[in-house]
Write a protein that holds these residues in place. Structure first.
Motif, PDB file in Angstrom:
ATOM      1  N   ALA A  96       8.264  -6.402  -4.285  1.00  0.00           N
ATOM      2  CA  ALA A  96       8.180  -5.728  -5.579  1.00  0.00           C
ATOM      3  C   ALA A  96       6.741  -5.344  -5.903  1.00  0.00           C
ATOM      4  O   ALA A  96       6.471  -4.257  -6.430  1.00  0.00           O
ATOM      5  N   PHE A  97       5.794  -6.222  -5.584  1.00  0.00           N
ATOM      6  CA  PHE A  97       4.370  -5.935  -5.819  1.00  0.00           C
ATOM      7  C   PHE A  97       3.918  -4.729  -5.013  1.00  0.00           C
ATOM      8  O   PHE A  97       3.257  -3.813  -5.537  1.00  0.00           O
ATOM      9  N   ALA A  98       4.269  -4.697  -3.723  1.00  0.00           N
ATOM     10  CA  ALA A  98       3.875  -3.573  -2.870  1.00  0.00           C
ATOM     11  C   ALA A  98       4.552  -2.280  -3.310  1.00  0.00           C
ATOM     12  O   ALA A  98       3.941  -1.207  -3.302  1.00  0.00           O
ATOM     13  N   HIS A  99       5.826  -2.373  -3.704  1.00  0.00           N
ATOM     14  CA  HIS A  99       6.546  -1.184  -4.176  1.00  0.00           C
ATOM     15  C   HIS A  99       5.893  -0.631  -5.439  1.00  0.00           C
ATOM     16  O   HIS A  99       5.714   0.592  -5.575  1.00  0.00           O
ATOM     17  N   ALA A 100       5.543  -1.505  -6.369  1.00  0.00           N
ATOM     18  CA  ALA A 100       4.893  -1.058  -7.603  1.00  0.00           C
ATOM     19  C   ALA A 100       3.532  -0.436  -7.309  1.00  0.00           C
ATOM     20  O   ALA A 100       3.167   0.590  -7.896  1.00  0.00           O
ATOM     21  N   ALA A 158       2.627   1.102  -4.646  1.00  0.00           N
ATOM     22  CA  ALA A 158       2.780   2.370  -3.929  1.00  0.00           C
ATOM     23  C   ALA A 158       3.367   3.475  -4.781  1.00  0.00           C
ATOM     24  O   ALA A 158       3.166   4.655  -4.481  1.00  0.00           O
ATOM     25  N   THR A 159       4.115   3.119  -5.843  1.00  0.00           N
ATOM     26  CA  THR A 159       4.895   4.144  -6.543  1.00  0.00           C
ATOM     27  C   THR A 159       4.590   4.300  -8.023  1.00  0.00           C
ATOM     28  O   THR A 159       4.931   5.327  -8.608  1.00  0.00           O
ATOM     29  N   SER A 160       3.964   3.325  -8.655  1.00  0.00           N
ATOM     30  CA  SER A 160       3.866   3.370 -10.118  1.00  0.00           C
ATOM     31  C   SER A 160       2.706   4.201 -10.620  1.00  0.00           C
ATOM     32  O   SER A 160       2.708   4.638 -11.768  1.00  0.00           O
ATOM     33  N   PHE A 161       1.697   4.418  -9.791  1.00  0.00           N
ATOM     34  CA  PHE A 161       0.529   5.149 -10.275  1.00  0.00           C
ATOM     35  C   PHE A 161      -0.046   5.951  -9.117  1.00  0.00           C
ATOM     36  O   PHE A 161      -0.842   5.457  -8.330  1.00  0.00           O
ATOM     37  N   ARG A 169       1.612  -0.517 -14.064  1.00  0.00           N
ATOM     38  CA  ARG A 169       1.144   0.608 -14.891  1.00  0.00           C
ATOM     39  C   ARG A 169       0.172   0.131 -15.965  1.00  0.00           C
ATOM     40  O   ARG A 169      -0.865   0.754 -16.204  1.00  0.00           O
ATOM     41  N   PHE A 170       0.529  -0.958 -16.625  1.00  0.00           N
ATOM     42  CA  PHE A 170      -0.353  -1.516 -17.651  1.00  0.00           C
ATOM     43  C   PHE A 170      -1.713  -1.878 -17.057  1.00  0.00           C
ATOM     44  O   PHE A 170      -2.764  -1.559 -17.632  1.00  0.00           O
ATOM     45  N   ALA A 171      -1.701  -2.556 -15.915  1.00  0.00           N
ATOM     46  CA  ALA A 171      -2.953  -2.980 -15.297  1.00  0.00           C
ATOM     47  C   ALA A 171      -3.794  -1.785 -14.865  1.00  0.00           C
ATOM     48  O   ALA A 171      -5.023  -1.787 -15.027  1.00  0.00           O
ATOM     49  N   GLU A 172      -3.157  -0.750 -14.324  1.00  0.00           N
ATOM     50  CA  GLU A 172      -3.896   0.425 -13.876  1.00  0.00           C
ATOM     51  C   GLU A 172      -4.509   1.188 -15.052  1.00  0.00           C
ATOM     52  O   GLU A 172      -5.659   1.643 -14.985  1.00  0.00           O
ATOM     53  N   ILE A 173      -3.745   1.342 -16.131  1.00  0.00           N
ATOM     54  CA  ILE A 173      -4.273   2.051 -17.301  1.00  0.00           C
ATOM     55  C   ILE A 173      -5.433   1.269 -17.920  1.00  0.00           C
ATOM     56  O   ILE A 173      -6.467   1.839 -18.300  1.00  0.00           O
TER      57      ILE A 173
END
Length: 300
Positions: free
Chosen positions: A175-179, A181-184, A276-280
Motif C-alpha cells: 500500500a505504501f509503494a502504491h501510494a 507511485a500513484t497519489s502524487f 497526499r497530505f504528506a506531499e502537500i
C-alpha cells in the motif's frame, strides 16, 4: 521504469493474453549493490551540501565552494551513472499465466511453474525500490526478484490468475509503494522547477543583493573585474543556496516518508490519502518555508 497495469487482453485467435509487466529483475548481489549506490549518493550529496553551506563564506575575500565538495559531487555523478547501468542491465518483463510465471531478462527466459511457488512476498526493505520475491516450496527464494515502482497491479494480476496462491496484495508496504507511485505525479517540468529554477531564483536574489552591497550595482563586478569573476561569484551563491535547500528539505522529506509509511502500516486503505497530505505539507514547507526564511534573512 514503472510497471504497467496490464490486464489480460484477447488475441485474434480468441485466447487470453497473459498480463505482462516491465520490471527490473534483480539477483541479490546487484540489488544490494544498487541499494548501496543509492545510499552512498544520498550521503555524498548531503556531505557536499554541508561543506558548501558551512565553509564557502568563512572570511575569505573571494569566497568559493570547498574543492572537496566538487569531488564529492563528481563521485555522486559517477555512482549515479553506475546505478543507471545496473538498472539497465536488470530490465526484464514478467508475465503472469494461470499455470506459470515467465521472466524474460536480456535474452534469458525463465518459466516458473506456479505449483513450485509457495507464496509471493513484498520486499521488506524497499531498496532500491519496491518489489516482490517468489518464495519457492523448496524453501529458497527464486534467484531473480522483480522490482517495480508500483507492485500492486502485478500482485493483483498474480492473485487474479492464481487465486489459490498466497499473495501479499494487502501488505502495508504494498500500500505504501502504491501510494507513492500513484497519489502524487510529478512531471519533468515540476522537477525542473523544484531542483533547478527555485534554487536559481533564490540564488540570484542573494547574489544580486551582494553585488549591490559589495560593488554598488547589479553588474559592477562585471565592469570592474570582467565576466569570469562575475560568473564565479554567481556560481558561488547559486551553489550555496542550492546546498541550503538540500539541507533544509532533507529532514522534511524524511519526515514525509515516515508519516506516509506509518499511515500505510496503520491503515493500508488510507495510504494514498496520507501520502497526499504528506506531499502537500512537504511542498508548502519546501517552497513557502524556505522563502519565509530567506525573506527574514534578507529582512524583507
Amino acid at each position: 521504469m514503472h510497471a504497467a497495469d496490464a490486464p489480460a487482453e484477447t488475441s485474434a485467435a480468441g485466447q487470453a493474453v497473459a498480463p505482462s509487466f516491465h520490471v527490473r529483475a534483480y539477483a541479490l548481489a546487484p540489488r544490494l549493490l544498487s541499494a548501496v549506490f543509492q545510499g552512498v549518493i544520498a550521503a555524498d550529496l548531503l556531505l557536499a551540501s554541508y561543506l558548501v553551506f558551512s565553509f564557502t563564506f568563512t572570511g575569505a575575500a573571494n569566497p568559493t565552494p570547498p574543492v572537496l565538495a566538487g569531488w564529492l559531487v563528481g563521485l555522486a555523478l559517477v555512482l549515479y551513472g553506475l546505478l543507471q547501468l545496473t538498472r539497465w542491465l536488470s530490465a526484464a518483463t514478467f508475465s503472469v499465466e494461470p499455470s506459470r510465471f515467465v521472466l524474460e531478462r536480456r535474452g534469458d527466459r525463465f518459466e516458473i511453474p506456479v505449483s513450485s511457488v509457495e507464496s509471493i512476498r513484498v520486499w521488506r526493505l524497499l531498496l532500491p525500490g519496491a518489489g516482490l520475491s517468489l518464495r519457492m516450496k523448496s524453501g529458497r527464494t527464486f534467484q531473480y526478484s522483480p522490482q517495480v515502482a508500483d507492485p500492486r497491479p502485478l500482485l493483483e494480476a498474480i492473485a487474479r490468475e492464481n487465486p489459490t496462491l498466497p499473495v501479499e496484495t494487502r501488505h502495508p508496504l504494498a500500500a505504501f509503494a502504491h501510494a507513492r507511485a500513484t497519489s502524487f505525479h510529478r512531471r519533468w517540468y515540476f522537477r525542473v522547477l523544484e531542483l533547478v529554477l527555485f534554487p536559481l531564483v533564490t540564488g540570484t536574489i542573494v547574489f544580486q543583493l551582494n553585488q549591490r552591497i559589495t560593488f554598488g550595482g547589479p553588474f559592477a563586478q562585471y565592469h570592474m573585474q570582467g565576466l569570469g569573476p562575475y560568473l564565479r561569484s554567481f556560481f558561488t551563491y547559486w551553489a550555496a543556496l542550492t546546498s541550503a535547500l538540500v539541507l533544509f528539505a532533507t529532514p522534511w522529506r524524511v519526515l514525509a516518508e515516515l508519516v506516509s509509511l506509518v499511515g500505510a502500516w496503520i491503515s493500508p486503505p488510507h495510504a494514498r490519502g496520507v501520502r497526499r497530505f504528506a506531499e502537500i505539507a512537504w511542498l508548502l514547507l519546501y517552497f513557502g518555508g524556505f522563502a519565509a526564511i530567506m525573506a527574514q534573512f534578507i529582512d524583507w
